[in-house]
Design a protein around this motif. Structure first.
Motif, PDB file in Angstrom:
ATOM      1  N   GLU A  17      54.609  33.433  77.257  1.00 33.71           N
ATOM      2  CA  GLU A  17      54.083  33.944  75.764  1.00 33.71           C
ATOM      3  C   GLU A  17      53.536  32.673  75.073  1.00 33.71           C
ATOM      4  O   GLU A  17      54.146  32.652  73.817  1.00 33.71           O
ATOM      5  N   SER A  18      52.633  31.827  75.484  1.00 39.46           N
ATOM      6  CA  SER A  18      52.530  30.495  74.802  1.00 39.46           C
ATOM      7  C   SER A  18      51.937  30.683  73.578  1.00 39.46           C
ATOM      8  O   SER A  18      51.707  29.469  73.122  1.00 39.46           O
ATOM      9  N   ALA A  19      51.015  31.583  73.155  1.00 43.11           N
ATOM     10  CA  ALA A  19      50.330  31.482  72.111  1.00 43.11           C
ATOM     11  C   ALA A  19      51.128  31.597  70.789  1.00 43.11           C
ATOM     12  O   ALA A  19      52.313  32.241  70.921  1.00 43.11           O
ATOM     13  N   LEU A  20      50.939  30.688  69.791  1.00 44.91           N
ATOM     14  CA  LEU A  20      51.658  30.531  68.885  1.00 44.91           C
ATOM     15  C   LEU A  20      51.305  31.634  67.660  1.00 44.91           C
ATOM     16  O   LEU A  20      49.950  31.742  67.160  1.00 44.91           O
ATOM     17  N   GLY A  21      52.071  32.274  66.950  1.00 45.23           N
ATOM     18  CA  GLY A  21      51.856  33.097  66.041  1.00 45.23           C
ATOM     19  C   GLY A  21      52.356  32.654  64.954  1.00 45.23           C
ATOM     20  O   GLY A  21      52.802  31.606  64.654  1.00 45.23           O
ATOM     21  N   ASP A  24      55.665  31.383  64.248  1.00 47.57           N
ATOM     22  CA  ASP A  24      56.115  30.300  64.923  1.00 47.57           C
ATOM     23  C   ASP A  24      55.414  29.144  64.129  1.00 47.57           C
ATOM     24  O   ASP A  24      56.390  28.256  64.134  1.00 47.57           O
ATOM     25  N   GLN A  25      54.401  29.188  63.601  1.00 48.56           N
ATOM     26  CA  GLN A  25      53.805  28.239  62.745  1.00 48.56           C
ATOM     27  C   GLN A  25      54.785  27.808  61.645  1.00 48.56           C
ATOM     28  O   GLN A  25      55.038  26.723  61.162  1.00 48.56           O
ATOM     29  N   ASP A  26      55.408  28.830  60.968  1.00 51.75           N
ATOM     30  CA  ASP A  26      56.353  28.740  59.826  1.00 51.75           C
ATOM     31  C   ASP A  26      57.651  28.000  60.143  1.00 51.75           C
ATOM     32  O   ASP A  26      57.934  27.234  59.449  1.00 51.75           O
ATOM     33  N   LEU A  45      55.050  24.194  75.370  1.00 53.59           N
ATOM     34  CA  LEU A  45      55.914  23.352  75.041  1.00 53.59           C
ATOM     35  C   LEU A  45      56.301  23.563  73.670  1.00 53.59           C
ATOM     36  O   LEU A  45      57.356  23.622  73.078  1.00 53.59           O
ATOM     37  N   ILE A  46      54.938  23.578  72.980  1.00 52.42           N
ATOM     38  CA  ILE A  46      55.069  23.882  71.335  1.00 52.42           C
ATOM     39  C   ILE A  46      55.982  25.217  71.056  1.00 52.42           C
ATOM     40  O   ILE A  46      56.652  25.365  70.455  1.00 52.42           O
ATOM     41  N   LYS A  47      55.596  26.174  71.898  1.00 48.66           N
ATOM     42  CA  LYS A  47      56.169  27.640  71.578  1.00 48.66           C
ATOM     43  C   LYS A  47      57.629  27.449  72.025  1.00 48.66           C
ATOM     44  O   LYS A  47      58.390  28.188  71.315  1.00 48.66           O
TER      45      LYS A  47
END
Length: 115
Positions: A17-21, A24-26, A45-47
């Motif tokens: 589920e690598s899409a950032l919501g 996640d950004q917050d 990796l960012i996720k």
């Protein structure tokens, strides 16, 4: 508790589920993880960083509560509210620093393997 199995589950979840919501950004922004640290990293990796930071924030809250319950041999509390908060914040900051160090090592590894 943050077991090996839980850490593996976070990694698998991050890869699938690598899409950032927005959440996640917050969490990335709240913890100072910006482009200087995340630039060039794969989405999974960012996720993963966002998922790990979610646990780190939970851990800080839990640790604060646990510190407030600790007593010395005579039964007196070891921490007041401020002391417990500062101690837990120190753990949080240490975790953040270790995440950045880990990301730097991963960036170095990926630059050699991917080119």
């Amino acid at each position: 508790e943050h077991t090996f199995l839980e850490r593996c589950a976070i990694l698998v979840k991050s890869a699938s589920e690598s899409a950032l919501g927005p959440e996640d950004q917050d969490i990335l922004e709240r913890n100072g993880m910006k482009s200087s640290v995340l630039k060039g990293m794969p989405d999974w990796l960012i996720k993963w960083v966002a998922n790990i930071l979610q646990f780190v924030e939970y851990e800080k809250k839990t640790l604060t509560e646990k510190f407030l319950e600790q007593k010395n041999a005579s039964g007196a509390l070891l921490y007041d509210n401020q002391g417990a908060e500062l101690e837990a914040r120190g753990v949080l900051e240490n975790r953040r620093q270790n995440i950045v160090i880990t990301l730097n090592k991963i960036r170095n590894f990926l630059s050699y393997t991917i080119g």
